[in-house]
Each structure stands twice: as structure tokens, then as C-alpha cells.
Design a protein around this motif. Structure first.
Motif, mmCIF file in Angstrom:
data_model
loop_
_atom_site.group_PDB
_atom_site.id
_atom_site.type_symbol
_atom_site.label_atom_id
_atom_site.label_comp_id
_atom_site.label_asym_id
_atom_site.label_seq_id
_atom_site.Cartn_x
_atom_site.Cartn_y
_atom_site.Cartn_z
ATOM 1 N N SER A 190 -14.087 4.439 4.046
ATOM 2 C CA SER A 190 -12.760 4.191 4.612
ATOM 3 C C SER A 190 -11.653 4.453 3.601
ATOM 4 C CB SER A 190 -12.669 2.756 5.140
ATOM 5 O OG SER A 190 -12.795 1.858 4.073
ATOM 6 N N MET A 191 -11.927 4.357 2.288
ATOM 7 C CA MET A 191 -10.844 4.461 1.322
ATOM 8 C C MET A 191 -10.788 5.791 0.579
ATOM 9 S SD MET A 191 -11.324 0.694 -0.259
ATOM 10 C CE MET A 191 -9.885 0.595 -1.275
ATOM 11 N N ALA A 192 -11.943 6.382 0.310
ATOM 12 C CA ALA A 192 -11.978 7.461 -0.670
ATOM 13 C C ALA A 192 -11.619 8.821 -0.082
ATOM 14 C CB ALA A 192 -13.359 7.536 -1.299
ATOM 15 N N ASP A 193 -11.076 9.709 -0.944
ATOM 16 C CA ASP A 193 -10.920 11.108 -0.584
ATOM 17 C C ASP A 193 -12.251 11.824 -0.715
ATOM 18 O OD1 ASP A 193 -8.161 10.815 -0.224
ATOM 19 O OD2 ASP A 193 -7.838 10.998 -2.387
ATOM 20 N N ARG A 194 -12.972 11.480 -1.815
ATOM 21 C CA ARG A 194 -14.310 12.038 -2.009
ATOM 22 C C ARG A 194 -15.232 10.928 -2.512
ATOM 23 N NH1 ARG A 194 -15.236 16.829 -5.564
ATOM 24 N NH2 ARG A 194 -13.728 15.788 -6.928
ATOM 25 N N LEU A 216 -14.561 -11.488 3.889
ATOM 26 C CA LEU A 216 -14.448 -10.267 4.683
ATOM 27 C C LEU A 216 -13.009 -9.904 5.054
ATOM 28 C CD1 LEU A 216 -16.058 -8.041 6.099
ATOM 29 C CD2 LEU A 216 -16.064 -9.472 8.144
ATOM 30 N N LYS A 217 -12.245 -10.895 5.539
ATOM 31 C CA LYS A 217 -10.898 -10.617 6.031
ATOM 32 C C LYS A 217 -10.013 -10.130 4.882
ATOM 33 C CE LYS A 217 -7.320 -12.838 8.847
ATOM 34 N NZ LYS A 217 -6.264 -12.303 8.013
ATOM 35 N N LEU A 218 -10.086 -10.851 3.753
ATOM 36 C CA LEU A 218 -9.305 -10.511 2.577
ATOM 37 C C LEU A 218 -9.685 -9.124 2.070
ATOM 38 C CD1 LEU A 218 -7.184 -12.080 1.113
ATOM 39 C CD2 LEU A 218 -8.911 -12.945 -0.429
ATOM 40 N N ARG A 219 -10.991 -8.838 2.157
ATOM 41 C CA ARG A 219 -11.483 -7.554 1.664
ATOM 42 C C ARG A 219 -10.865 -6.415 2.480
ATOM 43 N NH1 ARG A 219 -17.142 -8.640 0.969
ATOM 44 N NH2 ARG A 219 -17.649 -7.748 2.985
ATOM 45 N N GLU A 220 -10.809 -6.611 3.796
ATOM 46 C CA GLU A 220 -10.244 -5.558 4.644
ATOM 47 C C GLU A 220 -8.760 -5.372 4.349
ATOM 48 O OE1 GLU A 220 -11.433 -6.924 8.463
ATOM 49 O OE2 GLU A 220 -13.374 -5.893 8.356
ATOM 50 N N GLU A 221 -8.049 -6.490 4.129
ATOM 51 C CA GLU A 221 -6.621 -6.382 3.787
ATOM 52 C C GLU A 221 -6.428 -5.642 2.473
ATOM 53 O OE1 GLU A 221 -5.445 -10.651 5.794
ATOM 54 O OE2 GLU A 221 -4.954 -10.274 3.690
ATOM 55 N N MET A 222 -7.265 -6.016 1.476
ATOM 56 C CA MET A 222 -7.121 -5.400 0.161
ATOM 57 C C MET A 222 -7.459 -3.919 0.204
ATOM 58 S SD MET A 222 -5.796 -7.249 -2.126
ATOM 59 C CE MET A 222 -6.142 -6.357 -3.641
ATOM 60 N N GLN A 223 -8.411 -3.535 1.073
ATOM 61 C CA GLN A 223 -8.751 -2.104 1.206
ATOM 62 C C GLN A 223 -7.512 -1.311 1.595
ATOM 63 O OE1 GLN A 223 -11.984 -1.375 3.893
ATOM 64 N NE2 GLN A 223 -13.412 -2.648 2.749
ATOM 65 N N ILE A 224 -6.793 -1.835 2.597
ATOM 66 C CA ILE A 224 -5.600 -1.136 3.072
ATOM 67 C C ILE A 224 -4.541 -1.129 1.976
ATOM 68 C CG2 ILE A 224 -3.746 -1.219 4.770
ATOM 69 C CD1 ILE A 224 -5.838 -2.534 6.669
#
Lengths: 342, 301
Positions: free
Chosen positions: A200-204, A167-175
Motif C-alpha cells: 500500500s505504501m511503496a513505489d517499489r 491496527l487503527k493507528l497503524r493504518e493512520e500512520m501509513q497514510i
């Protein structure tokens, strides 16, 4: 301006199953585009159609305005980050990253230089001599990213790239991914079954179900105005009210959705006013989530409502089995297209 | 019963030992023991007059193997055949195994596996003698080639010195064909097993990064198939080195290592020389494995 990716009525059929069913969509250049849906919804097949690992049974695929429907993967100007990373186990990390330039016949000094730059970009500058097996999951993910980006593709495809990370790594990688996309300005197409990731990541976001796109919208619109019951449930698990109950609450037979966080819990005797809808049920379960609690309330007619309520003292006196009144503003009831079932 | 189970469960070392002792005894005494007894014979020599074994350690027998021109010929002949057979098996097996694993439908794949293994269920001797008939001067193969007008080509091939002969069944070329036929399954199966372990996504990643199919084959498929190729080639190489039936039934009259071992321990009764000849394939295989390891054949394991 031509679109980075365009699907025209694309279908892909496996035996009896229409994995992708007459999908048309357009992804703009520089966009962060997410394909969201449960497994088997056709999102991954769509990605593979863009990469060229699959050929559509009908319809056409365009990249930067050019029809590439029958082009093999090695001539398409897209690169992929695979779900299992697909790093070559018999090559060093540097050789993995340099694979694209190497098969294109670049000189050794050039590809070594490029690959080192790419490794620096993903903060793995000192790992070039290692084998993929000697890296952690997060590091392999970065190598895979560097390897896909070294060819400077116009479109980067990411197939559930964060699925195997904790989970933690996933949140970092998202950013990190989001920042990278902003910096490089290339089109990202991101396949995921995690609605949080997509929002949280996508424009669409295109929401897939049974090989079709249920809704294609910005995250905000998707969340606030789901078009179908499937989208309402899949994105942010809203309560979907149909049939008789819908008729009784809203005065019309059309189904509608209410977000769990828009529902308030009140004492059963509390009076309702005209701007709200309300109904009465028994508390079936409560899950504590820190900032808020999720309440499951069963109505007399059998439906279960979820209500997410900020954890203040005012709700503390409702015990499991207690009778409560659920209440929400009329504006928070989002009408859904009646055509969709599931 | 229950008490015994509990007793053993608490003592895993004893449990493993009980399971392993019988097979280890078998392996140690019957298998390795008899091998070393045979090899031990090679350090003795034979008395020229009495034809009795002299039980004094000496390297004379080995010297005889590696210095006498006739013996060196036998070793070189066997070695060249083993190398040629191994290369041919690899070249034929690679496309077949790749097709089986990558392109065949599950049904076709099962058919291929049966087809590859079916000949292995039949008697080895029957197959060798059948091949002698197939390759004979008036055999089915020369008839077939004559019918399609390639008889002259076969004759020309048979006139090539070294591999030719009066007929295919009496030439090294014919022997080579039979060897390749016999050992091909031993190359296909490990190769298919190795290719099956290569995930599809690696090949897709290669294509995705711009490699044409031939490049993908060379840079991804082949290196990852090397352990299978190495395993298969150890089979084809060592089986050819040790075989004595095929060279005695099919092919030119020159001796092979296996025939020499058979003759020396049987008719000639020269056990030390037979033992010394048996060491030759072992040494050759060890050299081969060392070279294969150096070439990185086992790196992807």
C-alpha cells in the motif's frame, strides 16, 4: 541522475549464516522503497548497512553516488527511525528532536526553533517539555520521526516503524507517512514483514528471502506476476501448484500460482470449458471475513487450495465436507521460475 | 495442607504478613534497633574524672567532635580520602565497565566478571597485609620501579608533602592505592549493571543523528550510567569513611574516623564520643545523596 542508494554485490556474514548474500540494488532519489521479507531474511541487515551500523564483508555501498562503505554512521547523510524508537529517556521531547542540530553545534535559539517546527510538523507542538516515557506509542513514533527528519537527510530509513502500533493507528500512520514522503520528496527506505504495508505504501518493493532479493518490482507487478513460489506465497498468499498437479492442470510440468480471489467455487458436476482450469475437492474449512469468505478446499491428491470468494448467496449451500469444483481462468495461472523451492 | 493453602490464597494480606513478619522483626530489632541504641549513646557525655557515662541528654559530645581541632582534622582527612578514592574508582571503573558491557565477547565478559569479583572472595585482612608488603620500602613495587628506572620518580612522589612519606606503605598515597583496590569492584558492578540497561539502539540513534563517539559517550552513555555511578560511589564513599583497618595497617599515622570510633569505644571506653563519631559518616552520606539527587543522578531511574 545518480541513485540515492546503490548496493554492489554486498554480503554480510555472521559465522555460518549469510545474512545478506551478494545483494545488488538501486534506490532512486525520492522513491518510497520497501524491503519486505520474513524475519531473518536479511532486510533489516540491509537497512543497517545503509545506516552504517554494519559494514559489509564484501561489496560496496554507495549513497548519492559516493562510496560510503567504510564511513561511520555519524558522517552519512541518512537518518533512521528505529523499531523501538530509541528515544533518549533522560531528555525532554524537544531535546530529543533537537539532538542532531545540538551535536552539530548549532546555537540554542536555532535548534529550539527548528525542533519546535519539527514537532509542529508531526502535530506534537505542545509536547516539547514532556519526557518520552509520558507519551503513547504513536506519539513516540512521531517524535522519533521528527528527530530523524530534523537533519534534513536525503534518505530516511524506517525499521518496522509501525510494528508496535495497534491496527487503527497503524493504518493512520501509513497514510501519514506516505503523505509526508510526498511532501518532503526525500527517499524513504521502509523495512517491514507486513506485505499489506509494503504494497500500500511503496513505489517499489524488494522481497527478501535467505539474504537474497527474490523479486524487485512495483507492488502491482509483484502481486499480479510473482516471479517465484516464495513471492507468490509471501505476497498475498497465492496458491502455488507444482509437480504432477501442475502437469495435470496446465499440461506442463512448470509450477504456477493462482490467487485465491481468482478461484471460483462451483458444483462438482458443472462443466468446464477450454479457457479455464479446474479441479475437484472437499471443503475443509471456511473463514468469514465480511466482504468475502476464505475457503480451504482439500483435493484428493492432498493439496489444500485457498479460495477467496465474495460472500454472496450462491456459495452459501456448500457446507464443510461438501464436494466442490474449483475453477479459474487460464490467464490467472502465473508461471513461476522453477529454480526456487521453499 | 490443601485447606491451609486455599485459606491463605483467599487472604493475600495475611499471606504477605506471615512471610514478612520474621525478616521485619530481624531487621527492626537486631539491625535498626542496635544502630539506634548506639546512636542514642551520642547524646550522653562522659564524666572526665570517673570515666563513667552520664545519662543526661546533652550536645556536649557533638560539640567536642565538631569544635576540637584534632577531631575536625580527622573528619576532613577521612572525607578527602573518601572523595579522592571515589573519583579514582569512578575514573578506573567507567572504561572497564563500558568495555565489559559493550565490546567484550560473552566469554571475555564472564572472565571480566570473575576477575572483578575474585578478590572479593578472599580475606580482607590478607589483602591489606599483602598490600603493605607490596608497598613496603623494599617491597615488590619499589623493586619493580627501580628495575625499570622509575625509582627516582617514586622518590620524588614520596617527597610531595601531604601525600608522601618515607615509603609508599607509610604514606597517604599508599593508603589511597589500597582503598581504590579494595573498593573498585563495588564501583564496577553497579556501573556495569546500569550500562547493561542502556539499549544498543540508543547509541546507534546518537551516531545516526551525527554524534561522534566521544559526544555519544558524554550525552547518552554517561547520563544513563549516572544511577550506577551514584550507587557505586555510595559504596566507595561510605566504605572509605567507615574503614579502620586499612588506615591502621597501611599509610601515614594520622587518624581516620573509623579508627577513632574503634579506639574510643575500645581502649578509651568513651562510648558517647565513639557514637558521635559514628554519626559523622551517616550525615556525610546523607549530604552526598542529597547533592547527587539534586544533580539529577537518579532522574534516569
Amino acid at each position: 541522475m545518480t541513485a540515492a542508494i546503490e548496493f554492489r554485490d554486498v554480503s554480510r556474514v555472521y559465522g555460518e549464516v549469510r545474512a545478506v548474500d551478494r545483494v545488488s540494488l538501486t534506490v532512486q532519489a525520492g522513491e518510497f522503497f520497501a524491503m519486505l521479507g520474513p524475519s531473518g531474511s536479511g532486510k533489516t541487515t540491509c537497512l543497517r548497512l545503509i545506516a552504517g551500523f554494519e559494514t559489509p564483508d564484501s561489496g560496496s555501498v554507495l549513497l548519492n553516488g559516493r562510496d560510503v562503505t567504510d564511513d561511520p554512521p555519524y558522517v552519512r547523510d541518512v537518518n533512521t527511525v528505529f523499531q523501538d524508537y530509541a528515544l533518549f529517556p533522560h531528555m525532554s521531547v524537544l531535546e530529543n528532536v533537537a539532538y542532531g542540530p545540538r551535536v552539530r553545534g548549532q546555537r540554542k535559539e536555532d535548534w529550539q526553533q527548528r525542533a519546535r517546527e519539527m514537532l509542529d510538523l508531526v502535530q506534537l507542538g505542545n509536547f516539547g517539555d514532556r519526557r518520552p516515557a509520558q507519551l503513547s506509542g504513536g506519539q513516540r513514533q512521531r517524535v522519533s520521526l521528527a528527530r530523524a527528519l530534523i537533519n534534513q537527510p536525503r534518505v530516511l530509513l524506517l525499521d518496522e516503524p509501525l510494528g508496535a502500533l495497534d491496527l487503527k493507528l497503524r493504518e493512520e500512520m501509513q497514510i501519514e507517512l506516505k503523505n509526508l514522503q510526498r511532501r518532503l520528496g526525500i527517499t524513504f527506505v521502509f523495512v517491514t514483514h507486513d506485505q499489506g504495508e509494503a504494497l500500500s505504501m511503496a513505489d517499489r518493493v524488494a522481497v527478501f528471502n535467505h539474504g537474497k532479493i527474490e523479486q524487485l518490482d512495483t507492488p502491482r507487478a509483484l502481486y499480479a506476476r510473482p516471479a517465484t513460489a516464495f513471492v507468490a506465497r509471501f505476497v498475498g498468499s497465492a496458491n502455488v501448484v507444482t509437480g504432477e498437479l501442475a502437469q495435470r492442470l496446465s499440461g506442463r510440468a512448470e509450477p504456477f500460482a493462482v490467487r485465491a480471489e481468482n478461484i471460483r467455487l462451483r458444483a462438482p458436476a458443472a462443466s468446464a470449458n477450454g479457457d479455464t482450469m479446474s479441479c475437484i475437492g472437499d471443503v475443509a474449512d471456511v473463514q468469514y471475513h465480511g466482504a468475502m469468505s476464505r475457503w480451504q478446499v482439500r483435493l484428493e491428491s492432498g493439496e489444500v487450495f485457498a479460495a477467496a470468494v465474495a460472500d454472496t448467496n450462491s456459495n452459501g449451500d456448500f457446507k464443510i465436507g461438501a464436494r466442490v469444483r474449483l475453477e479459474w481462468a487460464r490467464n490467472d495461472a502465473v508461471p513461476l521460475s522453477a529454480a526456487e523451492s521453499s | 495442607m490443601k485447606a491451609l493453602s486455599t485459606f491463605l490464597y483467599r487472604r493475600p494480606a495475611l499471606y504477605v504478613a506471615l512471610l514478612l513478619i520474621p525478616p521485619l522483626l530481624w531487621f527492626g530489632t537486631v539491625y535498626l534497633g542496635s544502630l539506634f541504641t548506639l546512636l542514642a549513646q551520642s547524646i550522653y557525655s562522659i564524666d572526665e574524672f570517673t570515666a563513667k557515662v552520664v545519662y543526661e541528654p546533652t550536645l556536649a559530645t557533638y560539640k567536642q567532635v565538631v569544635t576540637q581541632a584534632a577531631n575536625v582534622d580527622i573528619i576532613l582527612r577521612t572525607l578527602s580520602m573518601a572523595v579522592a578514592v571515589t573519583i579514582a574508582c569512578a575514573a578506573i571503573a567507567l572504561p572497564i565497565a563500558n568495555y565489559m558491557v559493550r565490546y567484550a565477547s560473552p566469554r571475555t565478559r564472564a572472565l571480566f566478571y570473575v576477575g572483578v569479583m575474585l578478590p572479593m572472595w578472599m580475606s580482607y585482612l590478607v589483602k591489606v597485609y599483602a598490600w603493605r608488603l607490596i608497598l613496603a620500602k623494599q617491597g615488590i613495587l619499589s623493586w619493580l620501579l627501580d628495575t625499570v628506572g622509575l625509582g627516582a620518580a617514586l622518590d620524588a612522589l614520596l617527597r610531595v608533602p601531604g601525600i608522601g612519606g618515607p615509603s609508599l606503605s607509610a604514606s597517604y598515597l599508599g593508603m589511597f592505592i589500597v582503598f581504590v583496590y579494595m573498593w573498585l569492584p563495588f564501583m564496577i558492578l553497579p556501573l556495569a549493571a546500569a550500562l547493561e540497561k542502556v539499549p544498543e539502539s540508543l547509541l546507534q540513534a546518537s551516531a545516526d543523528l551525527g554524534a561522534r563517539p566521544a559526544q555519544t559517550f558524554r550525552t547518552v552513555t554517561l547520563p544513563l550510567a549516572l544511577p550506577g555511578l551514584a550507587a557505586g560511589s555510595v559504596f566507595t564513599f561510605s566504605l572509605t569513611l567507615g574503614d579502620y583497618i586499612i588506615p591502621s595497617v597501611v599509610g601515614a599515622p594520622g587518624y581516620f574516623i573509623g579508627m577513632m570510633v574503634y579506639q574510643q569505644q575500645g581502649t578509651a571506653g568513651n562510648i558517647p564520643l565513639a557514637a558521635a563519631f559514628s554519626v559523622v559518616p551517616i550525615v556525610l552520606i546523607m549530604i552526598y545523596l542529597t547533592l547527587a539527587k539534586r544533580a539529577g543522578a537518579f532522574d534516569a531511574l
